[in-house]
Write an enzyme that holds these catalytic residues in place. Structure first.
Site, PDB file in Angstrom:
ATOM      1  N   CYS A 176       0.806  -1.224   0.000  1.00 58.63           N
ATOM      2  CA  CYS A 176       0.000   0.000   0.000  1.00 58.63           C
ATOM      3  C   CYS A 176       0.843   1.279   0.000  1.00 58.63           C
ATOM      4  O   CYS A 176       0.621   2.176  -0.826  1.00 58.63           O
ATOM      5  CB  CYS A 176      -0.981  -0.012   1.167  1.00 58.63           C
ATOM      6  SG  CYS A 176      -0.231   0.089   2.817  1.00 58.63           S
ATOM      7  N   HIS A 219      -2.624   1.320   6.823  1.00 55.69           N
ATOM      8  CA  HIS A 219      -2.996   1.224   5.416  1.00 55.69           C
ATOM      9  C   HIS A 219      -3.160   2.629   4.853  1.00 55.69           C
ATOM     10  O   HIS A 219      -3.512   3.573   5.567  1.00 55.69           O
ATOM     11  CB  HIS A 219      -4.291   0.436   5.233  1.00 55.69           C
ATOM     12  CG  HIS A 219      -4.586   0.112   3.796  1.00 55.69           C
ATOM     13  ND1 HIS A 219      -3.856  -0.814   3.079  1.00 55.69           N
ATOM     14  CD2 HIS A 219      -5.517   0.602   2.928  1.00 55.69           C
ATOM     15  CE1 HIS A 219      -4.331  -0.892   1.847  1.00 55.69           C
ATOM     16  NE2 HIS A 219      -5.335  -0.037   1.725  1.00 55.69           N
ATOM     17  N   HIS A 233      -5.595   1.869  -4.501  1.00 56.09           N
ATOM     18  CA  HIS A 233      -4.741   1.342  -3.440  1.00 56.09           C
ATOM     19  C   HIS A 233      -4.330  -0.094  -3.751  1.00 56.09           C
ATOM     20  O   HIS A 233      -4.889  -0.744  -4.638  1.00 56.09           O
ATOM     21  CB  HIS A 233      -5.452   1.413  -2.084  1.00 56.09           C
ATOM     22  CG  HIS A 233      -6.553   0.405  -1.906  1.00 56.09           C
ATOM     23  ND1 HIS A 233      -6.817  -0.224  -0.706  1.00 56.09           N
ATOM     24  CD2 HIS A 233      -7.469  -0.102  -2.778  1.00 56.09           C
ATOM     25  CE1 HIS A 233      -7.837  -1.051  -0.830  1.00 56.09           C
ATOM     26  NE2 HIS A 233      -8.253  -0.999  -2.070  1.00 56.09           N
TER      27      HIS A 233
END
Length: 358
Positions: free
Chosen positions: A262, A310, A322
């Site tokens: 990520c 994240h 993402h």
């Protein structure tokens, strides 16, 4: 609106099922399993989600330790070069000190003052007195330079020792995080492997349903009424880079060009836009200027979960691009499909205290 943003917007529109619940797909939906089966699968979904979340948190810890190790390795190399330069300077100074000592030895054992008094002519006395004074100053300067250089060498040695210690500590942190990642991923895989094919399919559907419901709730709050869809010039470049990576596999610790995690995706996207940012989602949250969600614009980074484990890039129209987790690919998703911790803007210069988180 730039080409990259237009492309991202078009992709977002194409995946409207992610941002609007209840949109029918081309093929008819299969009947949902019995409530009891769904309840059991919901427990499995939560268990799998927890395992992947822990793996992602460990991944960011691994990334942080690796970044620190790379920084410390560069610092050790710099210190080593400084030590070489200081040692050469020390050798030159010692040679000068040796030459001075030999000259004094050849001049005899009488003190300088006695040698001056034995001069036959006054002009010689004053000339030699001036030379003696300059010699004393030169000797004092030389001794000072020797002391400073030795101090520099001692300091460099101490700094190098500290950096080696930190490097070793971060190597251990990397190894620990790597073991944690592998363990959590293996546990998640074992859970999923126990499911039948139709159960695994329903598990994926449940995951998507939970994401759609969270996104719908976020949109129902009216959040998009205030959010701008106009990106900055660098923001458009970052979006263009990130959306070009759609379809590439998630691999923990990866930062391209073929696979990403990520924060690897977001850091590389902004690097491509000419704005280097921290490597990990935690450091992106800690170091980059924070803004209110209602002030968000495409290109900004949304940080998720209480531990900032994240991150996704907002592309407009309520969506992010993402890298989700192992087994998935870089994709578009609803910006509100996960718990939002806050938003940061890489191309904003800090002007004061951090903005509120919501």
């Amino acid at each position: 609106m730039g080409v990259g943003l237009v492309t991202a917007t078009a992709l977002v529109c194409a995946m409207s099922a992610l941002v609007v619940p209840g949109v029918a797909s081309g093929a008819p939906r299969e009947p949902a399993p019995r409530p009891s089966a769904d309840r059991s699968l919901e427990d499995v979904r939560k268990q799998v989600e927890r395992l992947y979340r822990k793996a992602e948190a460990a991944t960011e810890a691994y990334n942080a330790a690796r970044s620190a190790s790379e920084k410390q390795s560069r610092e050790i190399v710099r210190i080593a070069k400084e030590i070489v330069r200081a040692q050469k300077r020390m050798d030159r100074l010692k040679n000068r000190a040796g030459a001075l000592a030999r000259a004094q030895y050849r001049g005899g054992s009488l003190p300088d003052q006695a040698q001056l008094l034995l001069r036959s002519r006054p002009e010689e006395f004053f000339h030699d007195a001036d030379l003696a004074r300059k010699g004393q100053q030169a000797t004092k300067s030389l001794m000072g330079a020797l002391a400073r250089t030795q101090s520099d060498l001692d300091e460099y040695a101490h700094s190098a020792s500290e950096q080696w210690q930190k490097l070793e500590e971060n190597r251990k942190k990397k190894a620990t995080a790597k073991q944690e990642i592998k363990k959590r991923l293996a546990d998640a895989k074992k859970v999923e492997e126990r499911l039948e094919k139709d159960e695994l399919k329903r598990l994926r559907e449940l995951e998507d349903e939970v994401a759609r419901e969270a996104q719908a709730k976020w949109l129902d709050s009216g959040v998009l009424d205030e959010i701008s869809d106009r990106a900055s010039k660098k923001g458009r470049k970052a979006i263009a880079f990130a959306t070009r990576q759609i379809g590439k596999d998630y691999v923990w610790g990866a930062e391209g060009p073929d696979t990403y995690d990520c924060s690897g995706l977001t850091s590389q996207a902004w690097l491509a836009a000419g704005r280097p940012i921290p490597r990990t989602s935690q450091e992106q949250w800690r170091q980059l200027p924070r803004i209110r969600i209602r002030d968000m614009r495409p290109g900004d980074l949304i940080i998720y979960h209480h531990d900032a484990s994240h991150v996704g890039m907002y592309v407009g129209k309520g969506a992010i691009v993402h890298a989700p987790r192992p087994g998935r690919q870089v994709t578009l998703a609803g910006a509100g499909s996960m718990r939002i911790l806050g938003v940061v803007r890489p191309d904003k210069q800090p002007t004061g205290p951090a903005a509120p988180r919501s």
